[in-house]
Design an enzyme around this catalytic site. Structure first.
Site, PDB file in Angstrom:
ATOM      1  N   GLU A   1      -4.256 -40.558  -3.784  1.00 59.30           N
ATOM      2  CA  GLU A   1      -3.532 -39.771  -4.758  1.00 59.30           C
ATOM      3  C   GLU A   1      -2.520 -38.932  -3.696  1.00 59.30           C
ATOM      4  O   GLU A   1      -2.970 -38.182  -2.838  1.00 59.30           O
ATOM      5  CB  GLU A   1      -4.304 -38.884  -5.480  1.00 59.30           C
ATOM      6  CG  GLU A   1      -4.874 -39.732  -6.723  1.00 59.30           C
ATOM      7  CD  GLU A   1      -5.619 -38.909  -7.677  1.00 59.30           C
ATOM      8  OE1 GLU A   1      -5.229 -37.710  -7.708  1.00 59.30           O
ATOM      9  OE2 GLU A   1      -6.362 -39.470  -8.529  1.00 59.30           O
TER      10      GLU A   1
ATOM     11  N   HIS B   1      -4.710 -36.650 -13.494  1.00 56.96           N
ATOM     12  CA  HIS B   1      -5.779 -35.956 -12.920  1.00 56.96           C
ATOM     13  C   HIS B   1      -6.068 -34.838 -13.580  1.00 56.96           C
ATOM     14  O   HIS B   1      -6.604 -33.898 -13.123  1.00 56.96           O
ATOM     15  CB  HIS B   1      -5.588 -35.977 -11.570  1.00 56.96           C
ATOM     16  CG  HIS B   1      -6.975 -35.951 -10.855  1.00 56.96           C
ATOM     17  ND1 HIS B   1      -7.391 -36.627  -9.852  1.00 56.96           N
ATOM     18  CD2 HIS B   1      -8.182 -35.203 -11.106  1.00 56.96           C
ATOM     19  CE1 HIS B   1      -8.359 -36.448  -9.415  1.00 56.96           C
ATOM     20  NE2 HIS B   1      -9.003 -35.470 -10.088  1.00 56.96           N
TER      21      HIS B   1
END
Length: 79
Positions: free
Chosen positions: A19, A38
């Site tokens: 990420e 997220h």
């Protein structure tokens, strides 16, 4: 890949191995995924549970008890 060949009908994803994800990630071309940024754990209920569990672990450490969830088991810090 199970999503690509439709062995799995679809997936909802909140976390990726890397990420932020790469802009050319193979999943972005699929029409059977839903991706959230997220934030799945940012509900009132989740925040309440996380706060309570964290507080319980702090109390254990303060009472010289072994916490359930360790960041680094090799070090025991007496507070």
């Amino acid at each position: 890949m199970a999503l690509k060949n439709k062995t799995i009908a679809g997936a909802a994803l909140d976390v990726f191995e890397q990420e932020p994800t790469l802009k050319n990630h193979s999943l972005w071309g699929l029409d059977n995924i839903i991706v959230t940024p997220h934030i799945a754990g940012l509900t009132t209920e989740a925040m309440s549970v996380m706060s309570l569990e964290c507080s319980k672990e702090i109390v254990k450490v303060k009472n010289n008890e072994v916490p359930i969830k360790w960041v680094n088991k090799k070090q025991m810090i007496n507070i």
